[in-house]
Scaffold this active site. Structure first.
Site, PDB file in Angstrom:
ATOM      1  N   TYR A 201       0.247  -3.194  19.085  1.00 55.81           N
ATOM      2  CA  TYR A 201       0.909  -3.874  17.957  1.00 55.81           C
ATOM      3  C   TYR A 201       0.916  -5.389  18.166  1.00 55.81           C
ATOM      4  CZ  TYR A 201       4.769  -6.002  15.376  1.00 55.81           C
ATOM      5  OH  TYR A 201       5.523  -6.873  14.607  1.00 55.81           O
ATOM      6  N   SER A 202       1.457  -5.832  19.314  1.00 59.14           N
ATOM      7  CA  SER A 202       1.602  -7.284  19.486  1.00 59.14           C
ATOM      8  C   SER A 202       0.237  -7.958  19.628  1.00 59.14           C
ATOM      9  CB  SER A 202       2.524  -7.616  20.660  1.00 59.14           C
ATOM     10  OG  SER A 202       2.137  -6.970  21.838  1.00 59.14           O
TER      11      SER A 202
ATOM     12  N   PRO B  67      18.095   8.746  21.950  1.00 54.89           N
ATOM     13  CA  PRO B  67      17.103   8.551  23.011  1.00 54.89           C
ATOM     14  C   PRO B  67      17.092   7.118  23.538  1.00 54.89           C
ATOM     15  CG  PRO B  67      16.019   8.728  20.855  1.00 54.89           C
ATOM     16  CD  PRO B  67      17.489   8.842  20.612  1.00 54.89           C
TER      17      PRO B  67
ATOM     18  N   THR C 291       5.702 -12.333  14.919  1.00 54.12           N
ATOM     19  CA  THR C 291       6.746 -11.754  15.766  1.00 54.12           C
ATOM     20  C   THR C 291       6.835 -12.470  17.111  1.00 54.12           C
ATOM     21  OG1 THR C 291       7.278  -9.755  17.018  1.00 54.12           O
ATOM     22  CG2 THR C 291       4.985 -10.041  16.449  1.00 54.12           C
ATOM     23  N   ASP C 292       8.003 -12.363  17.737  1.00 54.05           N
ATOM     24  CA  ASP C 292       8.139 -12.932  19.083  1.00 54.05           C
ATOM     25  C   ASP C 292       7.343 -12.136  20.121  1.00 54.05           C
ATOM     26  OD1 ASP C 292       9.738 -10.632  19.169  1.00 54.05           O
ATOM     27  OD2 ASP C 292      11.574 -11.667  19.770  1.00 54.05           O
ATOM     28  N   GLU C 293       6.927 -10.908  19.752  1.00 52.40           N
ATOM     29  CA  GLU C 293       6.247 -10.048  20.741  1.00 52.40           C
ATOM     30  C   GLU C 293       4.904 -10.618  21.184  1.00 52.40           C
ATOM     31  OE1 GLU C 293       6.311  -5.882  20.273  1.00 52.40           O
ATOM     32  OE2 GLU C 293       8.267  -5.859  19.321  1.00 52.40           O
TER      33      GLU C 293
ATOM     34  N   LYS D 278      -0.971  -8.455  16.124  1.00 53.09           N
ATOM     35  CA  LYS D 278      -0.268  -9.573  15.480  1.00 53.09           C
ATOM     36  C   LYS D 278      -0.772 -10.906  16.054  1.00 53.09           C
ATOM     37  CE  LYS D 278       2.676  -9.537  12.837  1.00 53.09           C
ATOM     38  NZ  LYS D 278       2.676  -9.497  11.335  1.00 53.09           N
TER      39      LYS D 278
ATOM     40  N   ALA E 269       0.824  -1.215   0.000  1.00 52.11           N
ATOM     41  CA  ALA E 269       0.000   0.000   0.000  1.00 52.11           C
ATOM     42  C   ALA E 269       0.857   1.264   0.000  1.00 52.11           C
ATOM     43  CB  ALA E 269      -0.911  -0.002   1.224  1.00 52.11           C
TER      44      ALA E 269
ATOM     45  N   HIS F   1       6.444  -1.026  28.276  1.00 56.00           N
ATOM     46  CA  HIS F   1       7.657  -1.511  27.583  1.00 56.00           C
ATOM     47  C   HIS F   1       8.027  -2.944  28.003  1.00 56.00           C
ATOM     48  CE1 HIS F   1      11.960  -0.062  26.298  1.00 56.00           C
ATOM     49  NE2 HIS F   1      11.534  -1.104  25.596  1.00 56.00           N
TER      50      HIS F   1
HETATM   51  P1  NAD Z   1       7.706  -2.326   7.775  1.00 56.90           P
HETATM   52  O1  NAD Z   1       6.862  -1.411   8.580  1.00 56.90           O
HETATM   53  O2  NAD Z   1       9.082  -1.905   7.395  1.00 56.90           O
HETATM   54  O3  NAD Z   1       6.956  -2.691   6.415  1.00 56.90           O
HETATM   55  C1  NAD Z   1       5.589  -2.965   6.354  1.00 56.90           C
HETATM   56  C2  NAD Z   1       5.145  -2.839   4.909  1.00 56.90           C
HETATM   57  O4  NAD Z   1       3.744  -3.155   4.843  1.00 56.90           O
HETATM   58  C3  NAD Z   1       5.300  -1.407   4.344  1.00 56.90           C
HETATM   59  O5  NAD Z   1       5.900  -1.472   3.077  1.00 56.90           O
HETATM   60  C4  NAD Z   1       3.876  -0.900   4.243  1.00 56.90           C
HETATM   61  O6  NAD Z   1       3.692   0.023   3.185  1.00 56.90           O
HETATM   62  C5  NAD Z   1       3.097  -2.190   4.010  1.00 56.90           C
HETATM   63  N1  NAD Z   1       1.711  -2.073   4.436  1.00 56.90           N
HETATM   64  C6  NAD Z   1       1.240  -1.554   5.607  1.00 56.90           C
HETATM   65  N2  NAD Z   1      -0.101  -1.587   5.616  1.00 56.90           N
HETATM   66  C7  NAD Z   1      -0.488  -2.184   4.446  1.00 56.90           C
HETATM   67  C8  NAD Z   1      -1.739  -2.520   3.890  1.00 56.90           C
HETATM   68  N3  NAD Z   1      -2.885  -2.259   4.546  1.00 56.90           N
HETATM   69  N4  NAD Z   1      -1.769  -3.125   2.682  1.00 56.90           N
HETATM   70  C9  NAD Z   1      -0.621  -3.387   2.025  1.00 56.90           C
HETATM   71  N5  NAD Z   1       0.595  -3.069   2.483  1.00 56.90           N
HETATM   72  C10 NAD Z   1       0.665  -2.473   3.690  1.00 56.90           C
HETATM   73  O7  NAD Z   1       7.717  -3.694   8.567  1.00 56.90           O
HETATM   74  P2  NAD Z   1       8.846  -4.811   8.677  1.00 56.90           P
HETATM   75  O8  NAD Z   1       9.736  -4.473   9.794  1.00 56.90           O
HETATM   76  O9  NAD Z   1       9.396  -5.079   7.330  1.00 56.90           O
HETATM   77  O10 NAD Z   1       7.954  -6.063   9.137  1.00 56.90           O
HETATM   78  C11 NAD Z   1       7.362  -6.918   8.177  1.00 56.90           C
HETATM   79  C12 NAD Z   1       6.590  -8.009   8.895  1.00 56.90           C
HETATM   80  O11 NAD Z   1       7.461  -8.743   9.729  1.00 56.90           O
HETATM   81  C13 NAD Z   1       5.475  -7.491   9.805  1.00 56.90           C
HETATM   82  O12 NAD Z   1       4.384  -8.349   9.680  1.00 56.90           O
HETATM   83  C14 NAD Z   1       6.084  -7.549  11.195  1.00 56.90           C
HETATM   84  O13 NAD Z   1       5.083  -7.748  12.166  1.00 56.90           O
HETATM   85  C15 NAD Z   1       6.971  -8.762  11.068  1.00 56.90           C
HETATM   86  N6  NAD Z   1       8.166  -8.787  11.945  1.00 56.90           N
HETATM   87  C16 NAD Z   1       9.022  -7.722  11.957  1.00 56.90           C
HETATM   88  C17 NAD Z   1      10.171  -7.795  12.747  1.00 56.90           C
HETATM   89  C18 NAD Z   1      11.175  -6.660  12.793  1.00 56.90           C
HETATM   90  O14 NAD Z   1      12.094  -6.713  13.607  1.00 56.90           O
HETATM   91  N7  NAD Z   1      11.063  -5.646  11.957  1.00 56.90           N
HETATM   92  C19 NAD Z   1      10.425  -8.945  13.516  1.00 56.90           C
HETATM   93  C20 NAD Z   1       9.496  -9.991  13.484  1.00 56.90           C
HETATM   94  C21 NAD Z   1       8.383  -9.913  12.675  1.00 56.90           C
HETATM   95  O1  DAU Z   2      10.677  -8.405  18.420  1.00 56.73           O
HETATM   96  C1  DAU Z   2      10.245  -8.217  17.108  1.00 56.73           C
HETATM   97  C2  DAU Z   2       9.742  -6.802  16.936  1.00 56.73           C
HETATM   98  O2  DAU Z   2      10.880  -5.949  16.934  1.00 56.73           O
HETATM   99  C3  DAU Z   2       8.924  -6.611  15.674  1.00 56.73           C
HETATM  100  O3  DAU Z   2       7.762  -7.399  15.752  1.00 56.73           O
HETATM  101  C4  DAU Z   2       8.546  -5.137  15.501  1.00 56.73           C
HETATM  102  O4  DAU Z   2       7.870  -4.956  14.272  1.00 56.73           O
HETATM  103  C5  DAU Z   2       9.815  -4.323  15.503  1.00 56.73           C
HETATM  104  O5  DAU Z   2       9.488  -2.945  15.418  1.00 56.73           O
HETATM  105  C6  DAU Z   2      10.634  -4.583  16.765  1.00 56.73           C
HETATM  106  O6  DAU Z   2       9.966  -4.046  17.935  1.00 56.73           O
HETATM  107  P1  DAU Z   2      10.781  -3.299  19.099  1.00 56.73           P
HETATM  108  O7  DAU Z   2       9.843  -2.423  19.821  1.00 56.73           O
HETATM  109  O8  DAU Z   2      11.584  -4.266  19.877  1.00 56.73           O
HETATM  110  O9  DAU Z   2      11.811  -2.437  18.174  1.00 56.73           O
HETATM  111  P2  DAU Z   2      12.315  -0.912  18.282  1.00 56.73           P
HETATM  112  O10 DAU Z   2      13.415  -0.776  17.295  1.00 56.73           O
HETATM  113  O11 DAU Z   2      11.198   0.055  18.237  1.00 56.73           O
HETATM  114  O12 DAU Z   2      12.930  -0.835  19.747  1.00 56.73           O
HETATM  115  C7  DAU Z   2      13.968  -1.727  20.156  1.00 56.73           C
HETATM  116  C8  DAU Z   2      14.247  -1.445  21.619  1.00 56.73           C
HETATM  117  O13 DAU Z   2      14.864  -0.147  21.735  1.00 56.73           O
HETATM  118  C9  DAU Z   2      12.994  -1.377  22.498  1.00 56.73           C
HETATM  119  O14 DAU Z   2      13.305  -1.909  23.778  1.00 56.73           O
HETATM  120  C10 DAU Z   2      12.715   0.118  22.629  1.00 56.73           C
HETATM  121  C11 DAU Z   2      14.101   0.733  22.561  1.00 56.73           C
HETATM  122  N1  DAU Z   2      14.172   2.077  21.937  1.00 56.73           N
HETATM  123  C12 DAU Z   2      13.619   2.246  20.713  1.00 56.73           C
HETATM  124  C13 DAU Z   2      13.683   3.461  20.083  1.00 56.73           C
HETATM  125  C14 DAU Z   2      13.045   3.671  18.725  1.00 56.73           C
HETATM  126  C15 DAU Z   2      14.862   3.098  22.582  1.00 56.73           C
HETATM  127  O15 DAU Z   2      15.393   2.936  23.702  1.00 56.73           O
HETATM  128  N2  DAU Z   2      14.934   4.312  21.956  1.00 56.73           N
HETATM  129  C16 DAU Z   2      14.364   4.543  20.733  1.00 56.73           C
HETATM  130  O16 DAU Z   2      14.436   5.686  20.217  1.00 56.73           O
END
Ligand code: NAD
Ligand code: DAU
Length: 363
Positions: free
Chosen positions: A158-159, A213, A132-134, A162, A35, A306
């Site tokens: 979020y979690s 931060p 996700t593990d969350e 999911k 999207a 958190h």
């Molecule tokens: P991201 O936010 O970088 O990407 C999400 C993508 O989905 C974007 O390109 C966005 O445009 C698209 N999107 C959002 N809403 C949409 C909709 N309604 N229709 C079509 N497309 C849409 O996310 P990411 O970090 O790449 O995560 C991808 C998947 O993996 C997610 O399902 C997330 O829960 C899961 N995941 C992420 C992590 C992580 O650490 N990033 C870890 C474990 C699981």
């Molecule tokens: O565990 C998998 C998940 O990891 C995915 O499902 C999520 O999509 C992905 O966003 C990620 O979630 P987190 O919340 O763990 O990721 P984030 O990078 O936002 O934060 C990582 C850790 O760092 C968390 O404990 C919060 C902390 N943090 C984050 C930000 C952005 C800070 O201390 N300062 C910051 O500015």
């Protein structure tokens, strides 16, 4: 030969997955659907343009007719479902989009798959759901890591969204016989990660000389995995996983946030010491003023609710699918920082809004 629909293909992990798959399985068809929300970026898919086995569809997983049409027209046999709202902080401030995309969107995709595959009697299909593990909640420091049988206890909108989508995927298997697999993965890092997430945010703030931060006491723990290792894990689940099963994917690589941030600080200090051009490119970085990047560390208010610690036990995936992460954290984090230094236009474009204007003009 497989025909894949990759939802969320313009996001961080989705784009890495599209590149991984096109390179490894050169005869397969890959249709990326996205999207293009704030997190989706077509520039991340630019390297796939021109590959005749690749197509991008600008579309929303809430649009049943569109999904139905793409599945039929492209004769899709495999869905790899990444599309989601993915950032925990955003879910705290605005949960509605998370319920719409992650719950209703996943359900719409399941309905489309059921209608196109099951109602037509296809037995050769796979719906892989990326989770996700969350969903397993938060661990204390002495708790064992999450396994596939750890009870769900999601703590953020979020979690929770999911977790709801995981349950719907499971239900479509048990009730209708849809051939599903689910993987629950730990924190990813690597190229194309949107700079709201911890690692890219810290890199960019150091380069700009801005505060780093640290939420709360900085001692929350995450289990970090290089994104390509996540893609390989999903590949193994698709090729060798059992229908109806759940697989944990993780890096066995637990770090406190403070230690991660200090590591990134140290590596960037080294980069400035070894590359004299960086001072000209990033004049506001502390290294240019003779200071260490750590001088930017700033404790800020904690994230509400958190989660303290996540850790994945990937024994099942290792034993049943021979999964092992290939990248060590030492090499993965260096690659990621190098990628960010080499791809400044990518993250500047995402951050300064010029990319959004381009999307609005063209889509
Ligand atoms: P991201 O936010 O970088 O990407 C999400 C993508 O989905 C974007 O390109 C966005 O445009 C698209 N999107 C959002 N809403 C949409 C909709 N309604 N229709 C079509 N497309 C849409 O996310 P990411 O970090 O790449 O995560 C991808 C998947 O993996 C997610 O399902 C997330 O829960 C899961 N995941 C992420 C992590 C992580 O650490 N990033 C870890 C474990 C699981
Ligand atoms: O565990 C998998 C998940 O990891 C995915 O499902 C999520 O999509 C992905 O966003 C990620 O979630 P987190 O919340 O763990 O990721 P984030 O990078 O936002 O934060 C990582 C850790 O760092 C968390 O404990 C919060 C902390 N943090 C984050 C930000 C952005 C800070 O201390 N300062 C910051 O500015």
């Amino acid at each position: 030969m497989s025909r894949l629909l990759v939802t969320g293909g313009a996001g961080f992990i989705g784009a890495n997955f599209v590149h991984y798959w096109l390179e490894k399985y050169q005869d397969d068809r890959v249709v990326a659907l996205d999207a293009l929300t704030y997190a989706g970026n077509l520039v991340s898919l630019a390297n796939a343009e021109g590959n005749e086995n690749y197509r991008f569809v600008h579309g929303n997983i809430l649009d049943l007719d569109l999904l139905d049409g793409v599945l039929r027209e492209e004769k899709i046999d495999t869905i790899v479902h990444f599309a989601a709202e993915s950032h925990v902080d955003r879910s705290i401030h605005g949960p509605d989009a998370f319920i719409e995309t992650n719950v209703t969107g996943t359900h719409t995709l399941l309905k489309a798959a059921k209608s196109v595959w099951l109602d037509a009697g296809s037995s050769q299909h796979r719906f892989h759901h990326v989770s996700t593990d969350e969903v397993y909640g938060s661990l204390e420091s002495d708790d064992p890591p999450f396994t596939e049988t750890t009870p769900y206890a999601p703590n953020s909108p979020y979690s929770a969204s999911k977790a709801a989508s995981d349950h719907l995927v499971r239900a479509y298997h048990h009730t209708y016989g849809l051939q599903v697999t689910t993987s629950n993965c730990s924190n990813n890092y690597g190229p194309y990660q949107f700079p709201e997430k911890l690692i890219p945010l810290i890199v960019i703030n150091i380069l700009a000389g801005k505060a780093l931060p640290i939420y709360g006491d900085g001692l929350n723990i995450r289990d970090w995995l290089y994104v390509e290792d996540h893609c390989r894990g999903i590949d193994l689940v698709l090729k060798r996983g059992k229908v109806g099963e759940v697989y944990n994917i993780g890096g066995n690589n637990e770090w406190t946030n403070m230690d991660i941030v200090k590591l990134v600080c140290r590596l960037l200090d080294d980069s400035f010491a070894n590359d004299s051009q960086l001072a000209g490119r990033f004049p506001d970085s502390p290294a240019v003023q003779g200071k260490r990047a750590e001088s930017l560390l700033t404790f800020v208010k904690d994230r509400p609710g958190h989660d303290r610690r996540y850790a994945i036990d990937a024994t099942k995936t290792r034993n049943e699918l021979s999964y092992e992460p290939k990248e060590s954290f030492e090499t993965g984090i260096r690659k990621t920082i190098s990628w960010m230094l080499d791809n400044e236009p990518w993250w500047r474009g995402v951050m300064d809004g010029s990319y959004r204007e381009w999307i609005d003009r063209n889509y």
